[in-house]
Write an enzyme that holds these catalytic residues in place. Structure first.
Site, PDB file in Angstrom:
ATOM      1  N   GLU A 114      27.607  32.220  45.728  1.00  0.00           N
ATOM      2  CA  GLU A 114      26.904  31.107  45.086  1.00  0.00           C
ATOM      3  C   GLU A 114      27.839  29.976  44.678  1.00  0.00           C
ATOM      4  O   GLU A 114      27.486  29.108  43.889  1.00  0.00           O
ATOM      5  CB  GLU A 114      26.109  31.622  43.884  1.00  0.00           C
ATOM      6  CG  GLU A 114      25.050  32.619  44.325  1.00  0.00           C
ATOM      7  CD  GLU A 114      24.180  33.130  43.193  1.00  0.00           C
ATOM      8  OE1 GLU A 114      24.380  32.707  42.046  1.00  0.00           O
ATOM      9  OE2 GLU A 114      23.291  33.951  43.472  1.00  0.00           O
TER      10      GLU A 114
ATOM     11  N   LYS B 194      11.525  33.268  41.158  1.00  0.00           N
ATOM     12  CA  LYS B 194      12.057  33.207  42.523  1.00  0.00           C
ATOM     13  C   LYS B 194      10.885  33.269  43.487  1.00  0.00           C
ATOM     14  O   LYS B 194      10.169  34.274  43.530  1.00  0.00           O
ATOM     15  CB  LYS B 194      13.008  34.384  42.780  1.00  0.00           C
ATOM     16  CG  LYS B 194      14.332  34.272  42.038  1.00  0.00           C
ATOM     17  CD  LYS B 194      15.162  35.529  42.239  1.00  0.00           C
ATOM     18  CE  LYS B 194      16.561  35.370  41.664  1.00  0.00           C
ATOM     19  NZ  LYS B 194      17.304  36.654  41.666  1.00  0.00           N
TER      20      LYS B 194
END
EC number: 4.2.1.11
Length: 428
Positions: free
Chosen positions: A206, A338
């Site tokens: 990330e 999400k």
């Protein structure tokens, strides 16, 4: 007359980890076009909707998504042809019905989500609106406070800390643009601090650094040093947020912290977090406990839920049924959102609304395997979520979301509000 779906075409593309994922293109009867690509997680909750993979070891190590692509190009294409694009709820209900399983195992949540989002993008284009305005046309919008994942451990990096993500949140900024600058300055400051310690500054999935630090506390200490060296005050300008991804640490009823040589019970893990919150300027802890440790979650919320945001990710998997139980039992005070955990846009929006109606916060989030798709930036603004989690200010699949938010803020001008610490409206 409202535009209807004329065609949909899905394909296999690559995500930021070099694994295949699904992308879909939708064309409407008026020529409007929409495209969406689906992300994928590394540490996934066991209650998530099913991401359909081929399992054919001769292609992409079994991670191909040709089955999901075929499902879009055949069964889904046939079912949604001629469907009114502006009826998002109806479209998503149709997809759920077509799949017919409780966890989207037949068509695949990846096939369904690519369709759901591509249709929404096309419908927004048909209305000549940006996606955030199409989803919620209002006078004023709240831009999200970013959670910058600047130090990676756990499943997102090797030879690192037990905990997966150490993040900074610039609550003291006056605008999203300023928050982005502050977070980025801390990120670069952290790189210098790590280099000064002869630490590795390679980045994880990330975009955060993945140094080999001896303990989890060292990660917090280096971040505090980086915040100060960048000229900011920890606990005032910038707070720390954590995602230990505790389900990955849980085995046989115990939590194992390998770097600290500790094995903790649920009650001991709760006390561990209480100790950290006393010592450090932590404003948010995500998945501080195992996804099915309901008693532990309730205990943690009772002890520190009034002063720290306790976010359920693997715990709720964006699922309304699990969220409903969490609200009823006062098991936390926030949910991570999400899209691919649940598989349709409508269900995602319903989860955000349910959280907000119960005075809970909702944090819109990326996955560790991302694409250049920026839907979540628009979703965070449309729903006035107030927080977004989309990685470090590094790697194009992460910065794409931040740059989209910069453009949205610029476009909105005086109609954009950056909430700062007000994003944590349910904390005392």
């Amino acid at each position: 007359m409202s535009a209807v779906v004329k065609s949909i075409k899905a394909r296999e593309i690559l995500d930021s980890r070099g694994n295949p994922t699904v992308e879909a293109d939708v064309v409407l009867s008026d020529g409007s076009f929409g495209r969406a690509a689906v992300p994928s997680g590394a540490s996934t909750g066991s209650h998530e909707a099913v991401e359909l993979r081929d399992g054919d070891k001769s292609r992409y190590n079994g991670l191909g998504v040709q089955k999901a692509v075929t499902n879009v190009n055949t069964a889904i294409a046939k079912a949604i042809s001629g469907f009114k694009a502006s009826d998002q709820q109806g479209l998503d209900n149709l997809l759920i019905e077509l799949d017919g399983t409780p966890n989207k195992a037949k068509l695949g949540a990846n096939a369904m989500l690519a369709t759901s989002l591509a249709v929404a993008h096309a419908a927004a284009a048909s209305c000549h609106m940006p996606l955030y305005r199409y989803l919620n046309n209002c006078d004023e919008y709240i831009l999200p406070v970013p959670m910058f994942n600047i130090l990676n451990g756990g499943k997102h990096a090797s030879n690192s800390t037990d905990f997966q993500e150490f993040m900074v949140m610039p609550t003291g900024a006056k605008s999203f643009a300023e928050a982005l600058r502050m977070g980025t300055e801390v990120y670069h400051s952290l790189k210098k601090v790590l280099k000064g310690m002869n630490q590795n500054t390679t980045v994880g999935d990330e975009g955060g650094f993945a140094p080999s630090l001896p303990t989890n506390k060292d990660a917090v200490e280096v971040i505090l040093k980086a915040i100060e060296k960048a000229g900011y005050r920890p606990g005032e300008d910038i707070f720390i947020a954590l995602d230990p991804a505790s389900s990955e640490l849980y085995q046989d009823g115990k939590y194992t912290l390998a770097t600290e040589n500790k094995t903790l019970s649920s009650a001991e893990m709760v006390d561990y977090w209480c100790g950290w919150v006393e010592k450090y300027p932590i404003i948010s802890i995500e998945d501080g406990l195992f996804e099915d440790d309901w008693d532990g979650w309730k205990m943690l919320t009772k002890k520190i839920g009034s002063k720290v945001q306790l976010v359920g990710d693997d715990f709720y998997v964006t699922n309304i049924k699990r969220l409903e139980r969490g609200i009823k039992e006062n098991a936390s005070n926030s949910i991570l959102i999400k899209l691919n955990q649940i598989g349709t846009l409508s269900e995602t929006i319903a989860a955000i609304k349910m959280a907000n109606n119960s005075a809970w916060t909702a944090v819109v989030s990326h996955r560790s395997g991302e694409t250049e798709d920026t839907t979540i930036a628009d979703l965070a603004v449309a729903m006035n979520a107030g927080q977004i989690k989309t990685g470090a200010p590094c790697r194009a699949e992460r910065t794409a979301k931040y740059n989209r938010l910069l453009r949205i803020e610029e476009e909105l001008g005086g109609k954009a509000k950056y909430p700062g610490k007000e994003a944590f409206f349910n904390l005392k």
